[in-house]
Design an enzyme around this catalytic site. Sequence first.
Site, PDB file in Angstrom:
ATOM      1  N   ASP A   1     -22.887   1.131  89.846  1.00  0.00           N
ATOM      2  CA  ASP A   1     -23.568   1.029  91.148  1.00  0.00           C
ATOM      3  C   ASP A   1     -24.905   1.747  91.126  1.00  0.00           C
ATOM      4  O   ASP A   1     -25.298   2.356  90.140  1.00  0.00           O
ATOM      5  CB  ASP A   1     -22.670   1.591  92.260  1.00  0.00           C
ATOM      6  CG  ASP A   1     -22.268   3.028  91.984  1.00  0.00           C
ATOM      7  OD1 ASP A   1     -22.402   3.484  90.837  1.00  0.00           O
ATOM      8  OD2 ASP A   1     -21.816   3.713  92.921  1.00  0.00           O
TER       9      ASP A   1
ATOM     10  N   CYS B   1      -4.152  34.269  88.751  1.00  0.00           N
ATOM     11  CA  CYS B   1      -4.409  35.468  89.550  1.00  0.00           C
ATOM     12  C   CYS B   1      -3.257  36.470  89.489  1.00  0.00           C
ATOM     13  O   CYS B   1      -3.436  37.644  89.815  1.00  0.00           O
ATOM     14  CB  CYS B   1      -4.724  35.076  90.987  1.00  0.00           C
ATOM     15  SG  CYS B   1      -6.241  34.098  91.081  1.00  0.00           S
TER      16      CYS B   1
ATOM     17  N   CYS C   1      -1.736  32.363  92.269  1.00  0.00           N
ATOM     18  CA  CYS C   1      -1.533  31.367  91.215  1.00  0.00           C
ATOM     19  C   CYS C   1      -1.272  32.087  89.897  1.00  0.00           C
ATOM     20  O   CYS C   1      -1.538  33.282  89.777  1.00  0.00           O
ATOM     21  CB  CYS C   1      -2.727  30.427  91.118  1.00  0.00           C
ATOM     22  SG  CYS C   1      -4.122  31.081  90.175  1.00  0.00           S
TER      23      CYS C   1
ATOM     24  N   ASP D   1     -15.449   6.502  86.079  1.00  0.00           N
ATOM     25  CA  ASP D   1     -16.634   6.261  86.894  1.00  0.00           C
ATOM     26  C   ASP D   1     -17.631   5.568  85.983  1.00  0.00           C
ATOM     27  O   ASP D   1     -17.658   5.787  84.773  1.00  0.00           O
ATOM     28  CB  ASP D   1     -17.194   7.601  87.400  1.00  0.00           C
ATOM     29  CG  ASP D   1     -18.277   7.386  88.453  1.00  0.00           C
ATOM     30  OD1 ASP D   1     -18.529   6.214  88.814  1.00  0.00           O
ATOM     31  OD2 ASP D   1     -18.858   8.375  88.911  1.00  0.00           O
TER      32      ASP D   1
END
Lengths: 515, 515
Positions: free
Chosen positions: B120, B277, B274, B85
């Site tokens: 931008d 977890c 996951c 970016d």
Amino acid sequence: MFELKATDLAGRIGLLTTKSGTIETPALLPVIHPSKQEIPPSLIKEIGFNAVITNAYLAFKNKGEEARNNGIHKTIEFDGIIMTDSGGYQVLEYGDINVNVKSIALFQEKILSDIAVILDKPTGAQLDRDYAERSVELTLKAAKETLAVVTNKEILWTGPIQGGVHLDLIERSAKETSNLNFDIHALGSPTEIMQSYDFKKLTDMIITAKKHTPSNKPMHLFGAGHPLTIPLAVALGCDLFDSASYILYGREGRYLTDYGTKKLKDMSYLNCVCPICCSLSLKEFISLEKETRSFQLGVHNLYVLIKTVNDCKEAIREGRLWEYIGIKAKAHPRLWEAYKNFSENIEFLEDGVPIFKSKGLFLSDIVDNSRPEVLRHKMKMKNNIRFRKCKLLLLPETMVKPFYKSRIYSNLKKELGSIIDQIQICFLAHPFGIIPIELSDIYPLSQYEKALKPDSDSNLDQDMVDDIVSIIYKNKISEVFIWIEGGYTQRLGEAVSKKIEINIVSSIEELRNKL
Amino acid sequence: MFELKATDLAGRIGLLTTKSGTIETPALLPVIHPSKQEIPPSLIKEIGFNAVITNAYLAFKNKGEEARNNGIHKTIEFDGIIMTDSGGYQVLEYGDINVNVKSIALFQEKILSDIAVILDKPTGAQLDRDYAERSVELTLKAAKETLAVVTNKEILWTGPIQGGVHLDLIERSAKETSNLNFDIHALGSPTEIMQSYDFKKLTDMIITAKKHTPSNKPMHLFGAGHPLTIPLAVALGCDLFDSASYILYGREGRYLTDYGTKKLKDMSYLNCVCPICCSLSLKEFISLEKETRSFQLGVHNLYVLIKTVNDCKEAIREGRLWEYIGIKAKAHPRLWEAYKNFSENIEFLEDGVPIFKSKGLFLSDIVDNSRPEVLRHKMKMKNNIRFRKCKLLLLPETMVKPFYKSRIYSNLKKELGSIIDQIQICFLAHPFGIIPIELSDIYPLSQYEKALKPDSDSNLDQDMVDDIVSIIYKNKISEVFIWIEGGYTQRLGEAVSKKIEINIVSSIEELRNKL
């Protein structure tokens, strides 16, 4: 023995104490085959299942000696809580003159089951009424016979409720089984109903069983092991489940997801991050040798099921069970049908809904209009609220909540001064209806999030019109003012004025002049 | 460079080829901080992210020398695809006279980004129109300046579309940016819109940008990293996302779920399987030292995000994107609002819907009545279907599909013999409307599952009445027969007969007599 910790809808979190320890419910008990178990019970425990179920009849047939001598815990190598199903299904299917109600009961005592089930006569999905009736009677007879012979007070006994799809038979079975003072009740054999996704019928069956059994005892639902069925059954008050789905699906190459099952071979991506799915790619998964694949699928399926149970429990703790069932319901039209039908059973479902919740309500859809919290407010307005003032001002719902903090109300107070004290002020907030300003900060009247901004409902809100008219009649209001702001209140005003004389206002000046 | 593999609604699966390899879209690119990255990019890759994004401006400030010498891949230690970016946000916020459009462009070339973004001028959620207009103009100016100085043809350049909430400015920005022939387009800075859950506004913004850019180029959505936002944006045609949400949420103690975020400390259960977890309990998770907890939460959040992206892709492949968005929408009223509004953009959404799908449609809710497949059939009936016969028999929908296999049709054929050839037979199947028997096995007219049985809709189906009347007028039908079977067709018959002369029948004898 069974202690409730939290409730929402008819769902509850409870602690069930057995001789081998305590388990938090809702709990799913994976089925363990006493002699041909593919996934070791120790792994099942590691995944998070602290209780399992095995089949007393199959244990008797295949491991009778060992189980009698060493107990069922050593026989299947599981040191948590073990429930034994009696094997009613198997006996029914294969017939066996070597077992009977008494021998199966005593066998379960001998092998030291933590939770045992009498040898029942499952109704199945039999439409034949005579057959169903007979299965109810035989199950009751077996229940009495069992309770007469067992002696070990430490074992919890389960009394199955039969009747199949015949609700009146379920009612009778539930009532008579309740009289026998079992520790646990169970709804028998809705497997075929669940397999055909007839969630509405399942709902009716569960509600009937629940209504006619004591609410302080756990309700077991036989054979429920699907990520859509379990949440529904939890919301309806089932506490225990048992299922072999994890391995049966596994053998068929079926992969559980949060919303159902898929054939592994039809999938393009692994939609899961469980340890199994993180350890291999879809391509590798598919090309595993059949037995290994079945095993790995079984383990994956167990992960999805434990997540489902935890999601249910979290939803109850959060007070978001209605929202959670809604999400699940959107995954299958037949479940949506059952969910939509919740409105027919609000009294039953409302019982467990706390008066105050830590989280606000989500109101998206027309179905949400009849959720218990909304109907509760409507009932309160209908039965308990009486106004002392005879002037009524109805204001549109505001984005600011509580409503008394809204700009429209502040302005009125400022401009009208003490005149305002002579007027009963209410807000019109779909789907709640009329909210008196005095109640506007009481849960959930300022704790909700709606799909639509107050003014964007396109059609006339007929419920609101009826609410307005009825509140006016009930409260002997002499003068009514409706504040019009945009199309929604405009349409309301027009509809109400056809039934009753009202003053339409849209500015403070106008109101002041008419007062 | 960008090849479409599958589509559904406006969503698509594509292959985007860069100089460092090909990535399948939709893809989420986790944000990597060039100098203060907590979770190693190698771990992020292991979780399943083959592309990441980092900030060129921050790399320039903190690691400029290293990046120029060794390239960005070595600098951030990631051997997959790297997008940079430009840092427009940071430059806007802090101001920096040491960088400009040209220097940032050349820096991105120098460090060998795979995908680069021009510097931008983000509009943000600025309501000020002049400000927004100026950001559009400055962004366009920067776009032209950038394309004039860059030379490395292997780098894909991204042209951001600005305009904020001003749809006409988005349109202008999209059109003019399209003329510059960028490789990729991007919708700039809807972060605030997403944070406030204004999914309807986000929908309008994305659709406007998509409508005015070439559909064969990928569309990037800046800053989307939420399990509800990504599916919506995918359905609307966004292909690339970038987000630091995983770690930002992690630092705030926020835990992603399939439906949103929760504060870890407010949770009662870990709703995830996951690897993180599965490796610790909720209690352990909460009591981790802050930095470790933030790390572990970040990893967990990445797992939830990769699952979300995979769910989207699977839904596109299955042709079940509509259903999937519906499930997500039920999780938040503001998303439901956007979903409900899909009906306003059916032409846009219909484009990518395949004519034939491998799975049937799920039709649960009133929202589903305007899904593209349903409206497509209605349009076909309106515009393309003309009957040759002048007698019309309307039969109720049957559970058996295709309808020509139904008992009612078999009986008619058997009893009426060749007479039946003179009659145009259609079935009345809500929400499709009228289904001529000749079309009844064409997808999806026999491949759908509905929430309600044909006869249980409680209200009059006004759309169906209109469809019947219009088809009769259009086809110069001289005699109409409506077969009444239960309340639904009864109500239809009554309503139609108020507008047009029809024969009501409910048995073959009756029909034979009237023919």
